[in-house]
Enzyme design. Sequence first.
Site, short mmCIF file in Angstrom:
data_model
loop_
_atom_site.label_atom_id
_atom_site.label_comp_id
_atom_site.label_asym_id
_atom_site.label_seq_id
_atom_site.Cartn_x
_atom_site.Cartn_y
_atom_site.Cartn_z
N CYS A 346 0.84 -1.21 0.00
CA CYS A 346 0.00 0.00 0.00
C CYS A 346 0.87 1.25 0.00
O CYS A 346 1.43 1.62 1.04
CB CYS A 346 -0.92 0.01 1.22
SG CYS A 346 -1.95 1.48 1.33
N CYS A 349 -0.18 3.98 2.56
CA CYS A 349 0.08 3.72 3.98
C CYS A 349 1.57 3.81 4.30
O CYS A 349 1.97 4.44 5.27
CB CYS A 349 -0.43 2.32 4.35
SG CYS A 349 -2.17 2.06 4.02
N ASP A 350 2.38 3.12 3.49
CA ASP A 350 3.78 2.94 3.83
C ASP A 350 4.72 3.88 3.08
O ASP A 350 5.91 3.95 3.40
CB ASP A 350 4.19 1.49 3.57
CG ASP A 350 3.42 0.52 4.46
OD1 ASP A 350 2.99 0.94 5.53
OD2 ASP A 350 3.25 -0.64 4.06
#
Length: 533
Positions: A346, A349-350
């Site tokens: 993702c 997200c990361d």
Amino acid sequence: MRLTKDILAALTEYAQRLDRDVTLQLQEMSEAHPKREELETFLTDFCAVSDRLHLIHGDFALRGPVSFSIATEDGPTGILFSGVPGGHEFNSLVLAVLNAGGVAIKLDDSVQDMVRRVQEQLHFEVFVSLSCHNCPDVVQTLNQFALLNPNISTEMLDGGLFQDVVDARDIQGVPSVYVNEELFANGKVDAARLVERLIERTPGIVSVQAEPTLPTQDVTIIGGGPAGVSAAIYSARKGLKTTLITDRLGGQLKDTLGIENLISVSYTTGTDLSAALLTHMQDYEVTLKENVSVQSVDAHAEPKQVTLSTGEVIDSHTLVMATGARWRELGVPGEKENIGNGVAFCPHCDGPFFKGKDIAVVGGGNSGIEAALDLANIGKSVTVYEFMPELKADEVLIRKAEAKANITIHTNVAVQQIEAQDGKVNGITYQDRASEALHTEALAGVFVQIGLIPNSQILEDQVEMSRYGEIIVDAKCATSVPGVYACGDVTTVPYKQIVVAVGEGAKAALAAFEHLLVANPVAASEESTALSA
């Protein structure tokens, strides 16, 4: 950070639901911190919206000057925040305060019973990024665990403010969950997975049910994405006893940031559409079993039987499989063992963990090129690796990527291995498929974007599937087993789109109703007539 007038107005309205006072306990200053003033202003504004909210300072033995805890008149709740809970985590704070103040917890009753049975002292730490849209689900679930059981406490930590701890634990992805300072869950995880991990750690909390916990259902739907919710609504509208089981309502939809191709809706987000699906479904009599997973299915029994992770058993005359799909992995050395340590799926997200670093994206379809464009604004450089001779993405995306000075694209290459040193990714080895030459490039992170794999394993060896693991269905969504239907991304139906999934879910429900008419025409007719009346 000052809260806007609109947010303060919304908080004022939410606070009217509080049945008792809630106190935010801010750790007293023992050292200077650049975020301390911002946090204090934030909490002061937050508590000013209601006489039931209070902010106090003191030595509460918390992590430091940007840490605070939540307490009620009964004492500490076990909920702690380290950092300013803005961004996606603002909702986590609001829900924690509401639940502590008497608003009902929405976890499934069977999950709540299991959590209350935990006897071990458990302290959870959740490392988050404020831009991560998956992290709040984890924080909110564990906050509810703490409220249900005084043996459990949980702390949200903004990874950006605790870089020393992040470095010490080699954290390179969020959410990263520790319990009693041991890794508990890493990377993309939802409430159902947390429950499963809790059961693995403390198996005695499961209460095995010898008898079904519900009356025999007419239709049981497994999966809560667009297809599953559509099937539930259409089933309920036919007057059928309907249950929907899902680990998280919305499914993969919740990971989608922008949606512009759902006909009649010019633009929405995965989070908003998931909420709309739930609101619509709540207009009908549907039993929702959320935050649980299915352990086994007996599709050939009559009635068919579904066993849940909580030990519950549900009998049903028909089944609708709407289990969707999950990220496809490369399957090369160095991938699985480095998930959360440089391998990620993702970018939203990361991505922030790789600011100013060299990043790889594996996959040249729409998702891969979109990821590359997002990451190019964060990282020093982004290199795309595509197996086929040409990119598969839409031309408009390809042109944007080619115009970015820090994006490099390699086509007709096969990733052979993800390299790592001292527990962190530091390179990628790939083969030029034309010359067969091997190359290794240094980098800090690899984002895998090579499509999805169907979540069909629960019916393995019970229904016919394609060689890709998709459930084979006919024009009415029927599988090879009478009374078992499937819809959405888990099936052989082409074009994995939201609008297609919604239509397929409706078809599956209507086909299940037809099946029930044939199997028990009197009962089904009475149910349909009752609904019409």
